[in-house]
Enzyme design. Structure first.
Site, short mmCIF file in Angstrom:
data_model
loop_
_atom_site.label_atom_id
_atom_site.label_comp_id
_atom_site.label_asym_id
_atom_site.label_seq_id
_atom_site.Cartn_x
_atom_site.Cartn_y
_atom_site.Cartn_z
N GLY A 1 3.13 5.06 -0.17
CA GLY A 1 3.77 4.23 -1.19
C GLY A 1 3.14 4.52 -2.52
N GLY B 1 1.73 2.39 -6.00
CA GLY B 1 1.50 1.14 -6.75
C GLY B 1 1.38 1.44 -8.22
N GLY B 2 0.95 0.46 -8.99
CA GLY B 2 0.84 0.60 -10.43
C GLY B 2 -0.14 1.68 -10.85
N GLY C 1 -0.95 4.56 -9.03
CA GLY C 1 -0.74 5.89 -8.48
C GLY C 1 -0.34 5.86 -7.02
N PRO C 2 -0.05 7.07 -6.45
CA PRO C 2 0.44 7.12 -5.07
C PRO C 2 -0.68 6.90 -4.05
CG PRO C 2 0.25 9.32 -6.01
CD PRO C 2 -0.12 8.36 -7.10
N VAL C 3 -0.28 6.49 -2.87
CA VAL C 3 -1.24 6.27 -1.79
C VAL C 3 -0.81 7.13 -0.60
CG1 VAL C 3 -2.27 4.55 -0.27
CG2 VAL C 3 -1.57 3.89 -2.57
N LYS D 1 -5.97 6.28 -2.22
CA LYS D 1 -5.25 5.92 -3.44
C LYS D 1 -5.66 6.93 -4.52
CE LYS D 1 -4.56 1.54 -4.85
NZ LYS D 1 -4.86 0.25 -5.49
N ASP E 1 -3.69 -10.50 -9.39
CA ASP E 1 -2.42 -9.80 -9.10
C ASP E 1 -2.03 -9.97 -7.63
OD1 ASP E 1 -0.18 -8.39 -9.76
OD2 ASP E 1 -1.11 -6.41 -9.55
#
Ligand code: AMP
Length: 816
Positions: free
Chosen positions: A507, A509-510, A512-514, A528, A624
């Site tokens: 996936g 997130g804010g 970068g990719p994981v 991450k 968050d």
């Protein structure tokens, strides 16, 4: 023929006219028109009806008042409970002396109103919409000036607006009297009224002269022994002045119907009419449990529901008869172990959240502070205990008890009422030394645990070194105990993730990719990869690394290490079930989570957050929290992740202001989104949003409803006010769930998203609430940001102003 037609028409019109006469509700009884068995009076708004009735199988007739529109005949007042009419010959009329009289065929007076004689010819009786039957002089046009009223002579029922208590000017004691049985309205064994008790009034149920239950004195906020939560059903009020001392209540609104009844067994029950099911529901009952029964444990005891033995001697006291006590017979209570004689070292022990002792031998001073009160009690050797009288504004006034302390109980809901009991020097020592013992034990246990943890850490680190990546890394000394963290080399990560192959991508997130990866030792990891243009700069990176490395909790995602070669990467334990959002939004009924799983996830997140806020060595505000930042392991245990925006505090976290507002709209508390103020309470707001999302299966931000323009919070709030909370539940939720538990969770969610941060509970309270009965929770107030629907990042409450076309009004509720 014409004549025939005319006569028929005449007859029809005459009969229609007389029918209309019969159907017209009459609410007034005049001296010329008595009421016979079969006739009734109906109040002007058709709320109540007066007439004759027979309870159960009895053939006796009683003059009574009942609800006009409630199909189940519910009697709220009876005139001649002890003197029934034995046939249907009863007549109610206004007698010559201006009194209401009920007579039978033989003209024997079975009941009469006890007002003064009057020669006025214009006396009438009227049944009001409040259920009050009043007798008044119709020639006097003064409203509320009654010669007599049924509200002054309650039966077993208290209706909204009725006063329970004293009119001191007239010496009138209005109290409820129980019926003999549910089918026999004659005078029963119990009464319920205001006991003036010298100076401080209490509500008391008595069986004959013996007390059966007392509410505890009014402490300015509530009756100290029966803490009631603010609610949407009724508004209680207590008036205590030189002219009147009474308790009363009003229904919360026009459509809510409640009544309170003293039943034949001496229990005071409050009923609520349920329009949907067309039946009455009992919403609470007093006495509520064994500890509510007056003096159940005898003198000088503390009654604690839930303890193996509900009766406990107070500190410094021992059972009067050990033999009785051992056979669980408590009535003789406890006596003091050491005589109090003002000897050196005597002091006071504080008992928190208790119903204070009955006012048997006591003195009172309204102006003293608690400190002065303590001194006063200390000076007088026979003073056994002291407490504040008025709990408002932090407490004031002084009550001192002499002699036995009777009817003290621990309250399940904290009741703003503490009691200080006198204890001898040795008992005071034992209180202190017990405390010291506990501290000593805790320190030794902590020390042993620390040694064990250190030992395992060393072993673990040695093992990791041997496994290959080989390097440890001292993080910059932001914390004086700088951390050692495992540093992975880039080649290891490239191999583990198959060169960041797309098929390994989990996936994005804010930051970068994981990617999913597997280390040479077989361990699965999530990497991450922090993109260069990501908002996470060096500071955030360090922040997240430092933070998570220090945190160890089963509901927080574990950071295994990081990589700083060429690019920055964070290496986490791999969570096979990905993030929570994919399970709650956009799922099908088949893969929808069952309620038990949703509940466990809610509790897990709450525990993780409690750890961050309170239990970890640091105090952390996540800033968050959202569905995509909760990951699920293979057993669906939730783990909070993504600490890039978290803020750490050393000690207590007070409200902090930032210019850089980070987080996700839809989850952000109003004070944070608008003013940049964040605290644990802003995390709690996000938790509340998440909780409501888990229950409804809908995103707060994207929520749309054809009938209104509220977001998910507004929708939940509106349904809550309309008492349709069950409509909020995710339609995809598989059927088997405990509705009351789901409704309780909605209740907790609404408490968390309240507009004012101070009104929101903290995480430990949230966990307690999730564990407790919903009846004991406070009522939520208006949520923050409930009108938001647009996806603009603007002051969302403004956007709600365009929704004037919507006719639904959200009422703001303020606690009493
Ligand atoms: P994040 O940048 O932390 O918001 O992560 C973005 C997405 O990557 C998440 O929503 C998850 O779907 C996935 N992800 C992140 N960390 C993990 C992990 N430790 N295990 C499995 N999936 C993860």
């Amino acid at each position: 023929m014409d004549i025939l037609c005319f006569s028929v028409l005449y007859c029809i019109s005459i009969s229609l006219f007389s029918l209309a006469e019969v159907c017209k509700s009459v609410d007034v009884l005049s001296s010329s028109e008595p009421i016979r068995d079969g006739d009734t009076l109906v109040s002007a708004g058709e709320k109540f009806q007066l007439g004759f009735f027979s309870p159960g199988n009895s053939s006796n007739r009683f003059l009574a008042i009942w609800y006009h529109n409630i199909p189940e005949k519910t009697i709220v007042w009876v005139a001649n409970g002890d003197n029934p009419v034995t046939d249907s010959s009863g007549v109610l009329r206004i007698g010559n002396e201006g009194k209401l009289v009920l007579v039978n065929q033989a003209e024997r007076v079975l009941w009469s109103s006890n007002n003064m004689n009057t020669s006025s010819q214009s006396v009438v009786a009227q049944l009001l919409d409040s259920g009050n039957l009043v007798l008044k002089d119709d020639s006097e046009n003064v409203s509320g000036n009654y010669l007599w009223q049924s509200f002054d002579r309650p039966s077993n029922t208290l209706l909204a607006g009725m006063k329970l208590g004293w009119d001191l000017r007239m010496g009138l004691d209005r109290h409820m009297t129980s019926w003999k049985s549910a089918e026999d309205p004659s005078t029963g064994d119990f009464t319920y009224g205001v006991d003036l008790g010298g100076i401080i009034p209490q509500l008391v149920i008595r069986k004959g002269r013996v007390k059966y239950f007392r509410s505890g004195p009014w402490n300015g906020i509530q009756f100290s022994g029966v803490p009631l939560t603010p609610n949407l059903i009724f508004i209680p009020k207590f008036v205590n002045n030189s002219q009147e001392v009474y308790y009363t209540f009003n229904n919360f609104n026009e459509s809510t119907i409640t009544r309170s009844v003293l039943n034949a067994s001496g229990n005071h029950q409050r009923y609520l009419w349920n329009e949907e099911t067309q039946e009455w529901t009992v919403i609470y009952m007093l006495p509520h449990d064994a500890c509510d029964v007056y003096g159940n444990c005898g003198p000088n005891t503390m009654c604690i529901v839930g303890d193996f033995q509900i009766c406990n001697c107070m500190t410094g006291y021992q059972p009067k008869s050990q033999a009785e006590w051992d056979s669980l017979v408590w009535s003789s209570g406890c006596v003091s172990k050491n005589p109090f004689n003002c000897s050196k070292g005597e002091g006071f022990k504080r008992l928190e959240g208790v119903k204070i002792p009955d006012l048997l031998q006591f003195t009172m001073n309204t102006s003293m502070s608690l400190k002065e009160c303590e001194f006063e009690c200390f000076k007088n050797c026979s003073c056994r205990a002291y407490a504040n009288i008025d709990a408002t504004g932090g407490g004031s006034g002084c009550l001192l008890w002499f002699g036995d302390l009777l009817d003290v109980r621990k309250l399940s809901v904290h009741a703003n009422q503490d009691l200080y009991i006198r204890v001898s020097a040795s008992d005071l020592d034992s209180v202190n030394s017990k405390w010291k013992e506990w501290v000593a034990v805790a320190i030794s246990v902590a020390f042993v645990v620390l040694l064990v943890v250190l030992y395992f850490c060393i072993i673990w680190k040695r093992k990791k070194h041997a496994q290959g990546t080989g390097i440890t890394f001292d993080l910059p000394a932001e914390d004086e105990n700088s951390l050692q963290l495992l540093i992975f080399d880039r080649v290891t990560i490239l191999q583990a993730t198959n060169n960041f192959c797309d098929s390994n991508k989990l996936g994005e997130g804010g930051f970068g990719p994981v990617y999913k990866g597997q280390l040479p030792n077989g361990q699965e990891i999530a990497v991450k990869r922090l993109s260069e243009d990501s908002r996470q700069g060096l500071n955030e990176f360090k922040n997240e690394v430092m933070l998570i490395a220090k945190l160890q909790h089963r509901n927080l995602v574990k950071l295994l290490g990081c990589c700083i070669e060429e690019e920055r990467m964070l290496i986490y334990e791999y969570m096979p079930n990905g993030s929570l959002d994919s399970f709650i939004f956009g799922k099908t009924r088949e893969n929808s989570l069952v309620w038990r799983m949703r509940f466990d996830i809610i509790v897990g997140i709450a525990r993780g957050l409690l750890y961050l806020h309170r239990d970890s060595r640091l105090r952390i505000i996540h800033r968050d929290l959202k569905a995509s930042n909760v990951l699920l392991d293979n057993e669906m245990n939730p783990k909070i992740s993504d600490f890039g925006m978290a803020r750490v505090f050393g000690g207590d976290i007070s409200l902090v202001k930032t210019k850089r507002i980070v987080g996700t709209y839809g989850y952000m508390a109003p004070e944070y989104a608008i003013d940049g103020l964040f605290s644990t309470k802003s995390d709690i707001f996000s938790f509340g949003v998440l909780l409501l999302e888990i229950i409804s299966g809908k995103r707060n931000r994207e929520f749309n409803h054809p009938d209104h323009c509220f977001n998910l919070l507004g929708h939940a709030w509106m349904l809550w006010l309309e008492r349709k909370a069950s409509d909020f539940i995710d339609p995809q939720l598989p059927n088997s769930f405990d509705l009351s538990e789901v409704v309780k969770c909605i209740h907790v969610g609404l408490l968390c998203v309240q507009r004012r941060p101070d009104d929101r509970p903290n995480m430990s309270t949230v966990l307690l609430m999730l564990d407790s009965e919903s009846a004991s929770l406070p009522q939520p107030k208006q949520p923050g940001f409930y009108i938001e629907r647009s996806s603009e990042h603007t002051n969302v409450e403004m956007s709600g102003r365009n929704c004037n076309s919507n006719e639904i009004t959200i009422t703001l509720l303020e606690g009493r």
